[in-house]
Each structure stands twice: as structure tokens, then as C-alpha cells.
Design an enzyme around this catalytic site. Structure first.
Site, PDB file in Angstrom:
ATOM      1  N   GLY A 110       0.777  -1.231   0.000  1.00  0.00           N
ATOM      2  CA  GLY A 110       0.000   0.000   0.000  1.00  0.00           C
ATOM      3  C   GLY A 110       0.806   1.276   0.000  1.00  0.00           C
ATOM      4  O   GLY A 110       0.319   2.299   0.481  1.00  0.00           O
ATOM      5  N   HIS A 132       0.943   1.203 -13.474  1.00  0.00           N
ATOM      6  CA  HIS A 132       1.699   0.068 -14.011  1.00  0.00           C
ATOM      7  C   HIS A 132       3.181   0.412 -14.022  1.00  0.00           C
ATOM      8  O   HIS A 132       3.556   1.519 -14.452  1.00  0.00           O
ATOM      9  CB  HIS A 132       1.224  -0.260 -15.428  1.00  0.00           C
ATOM     10  CG  HIS A 132       1.869  -1.478 -15.996  1.00  0.00           C
ATOM     11  ND1 HIS A 132       1.532  -2.758 -15.589  1.00  0.00           N
ATOM     12  CD2 HIS A 132       2.847  -1.631 -16.924  1.00  0.00           C
ATOM     13  CE1 HIS A 132       2.261  -3.634 -16.249  1.00  0.00           C
ATOM     14  NE2 HIS A 132       3.073  -2.975 -17.060  1.00  0.00           N
TER      15      HIS A 132
END
Length: 228
Positions: free
Chosen positions: A45, A142
Site C-alpha cells: 500500500g 503500471h
């Protein structure tokens, strides 16, 4: 800074958010109200925390309504608790079909009045059920300069290909994996002695810098459409 953005000093993590450039803020002024975010994560996270820190510092005009996670061991839950963000667990192993999981996620997003969905290390392929429910309102990060090196081994593939430049891309989520409209990219050098860990570490620095910028861009589009 609003009360929703303000946390007490004892509970505020020490994560430092990058400042949004003044030129960017001039071209992308914040709307009258914060964009309502739903964040989906499966791992540590760090991008979730970069976003939360940008909001807390007043750099990003947004509010995280909910953090959805699918891995019971995910460290992102600790981060959400420290930031006092509501967290909802949906274990993908409890669902026979990906579509069923996505339908449950949609329920949670609607329950928390989410406008923009942000994937922050969500390690599940999203189905059209969720993509269509939030069309052009789901962002993904990404770790490559798309369209190069799609898929789950992007960092390793960049090293194996011998490229000199890699980086990261924020894009809208589409049915084809890693193929949606590109919103923002950042480049990093690839060194001859790079490992997956060393290259990914430099890429993550840039991820934390550009994700709040890309969210601001996407939020501006949502606000403009809703004002019509």
C-alpha cells in the site's frame, strides 16, 4: 484544509507527499468539493499512503471514502488504520467467479459514495462487470512505460530486454489488461547492475509523485462532466 483531511499529530504517519507543481495546479484548479475516492489494494500500500499524504498535505483535493483489500496479510490495512480510513475486506477466495467478486466490490463502492476508483497494487484482473460500472473512472498504476512491458512481470521484463529507460504509467482501466488511455508517465534509468528490487524501488519513487497528479486530472474530468 478541510476537517476530513485533517488528522491529529499523534495518528498522522510521517510519509512525505510530493508537492504538486504550481504550473500543474494553475492548469488543473481543484473543484469546489473533493473528489470521492475508493482505493483497491492487495499488498503493502505505498501508493495508497502517497495518495493519503497528498490529501492530508492539501496538495490533492480528494477524500478517500474506503480502502478495499483482498489479501488478509496485506500491509495496506495497517496504513489505512493509521490514516483512519475505512477498510473493507473482500477475500477473492470466497468467490467462485471473478464477476461475483467484482459485483460485491461495486456494492461497497456505491455504499461509500465513490466517484473515482484507484487501483494501488490490486493484484486481481478486473472484469467488465466492474469496468462498465465505473466506465472511465478507474485508474491503475503500471510499473513500465506502456505500451511496453504489459503484464505482471513488467520490471523483470524491462531488465531482461536490456532497455536503458523504464518507468511507470497511470492509465484508465479497460477490458484489455494495461491497454487503457494513458494519463501520465514518468521515466527512470535502468542501470547495468539493476535487480528487480533496485529498479522497482526507483520506479516507486516516481509512482508516488505522479499518482496524485493523475488523480487530479481524472477528477477534473469527472467534475466537468457532472457540471454539464
Amino acid at each position: 484544509m478541510t476537517n476530513d483531511q485533517r488528522l491529529n499529530s499523534e495518528s498522522s504517519p510521517s510519509f512525505i507527499s510530493p508537492a504538486l507543481p504550481p504550473s500543474f495546479m494553475a492548469e488543473n484548479p481543484p473543484a469546489d468539493r473533493p473528489i470521492r475516492l475508493g482505493i483497491m489494494a492487495s499488498g503493502s500500500g505505498s501508493n495508497f499512503e502517497a495518495i493519503a499524504a497528498a490529501i492530508f498535505s492539501g496538495q490533492l483535493h480528494a477524500k478517500i471514502q474506503v480502502m478495499i483489500y483482498n489479501n488478509p496479510q496485506a500491509r495496506v490495512l495497517e496504513r489505512a488504520n493509521r490514516w483512519q480510513i475505512p477498510a473493507v475486506f473482500h477475500n477473492h477466495r470466497d468467490y467462485k467467479r471473478r464477476e461475483d467478486l467484482d459485483a460485491k466490490i461495486i456494492e461497497t463502492l456505491h455504499e461509500h459514495d465513490v466517484e473515482l476508483v484507484v487501483m494501488a497494487g490490486w493484484m486481481r484482473i478486473m472484469t467488465p462487470v466492474l469496468i462498465d460500472a465505473f466506465s472511465n473512472r478507474i485508474l491503475n498504476m503500471h510499473p513500465s512505460l506502456l505500451p511496453s512491458f504489459k503484464g505482471g512481470q513488467a520490471v523483470e521484463d524491462a531488465i531482461a530486454a536490456g532497455v536503458k529507460i523504464s518507468g511507470c504509467t497511470v492509465h484508465l482501466v479497460a477490458a484489455e489488461v494495461d491497454s487503457g488511455k494513458i494519463l501520465m508517465q514518468a521515466a527512470v534509468p535502468v542501470f547495468p547492475n539493476d535487480t528487480r528490487e533496485s529498479l522497482h524501488g526507483r520506479i516507486q519513487v516516481q509512482e508516488h509523485r505522479i499518482y496524485p497528479l493523475a488523480i487530479a486530472i481524472a477528477a477534473g474530468g469527472i467534475h466537468r462532466r457532472s457540471a454539464r
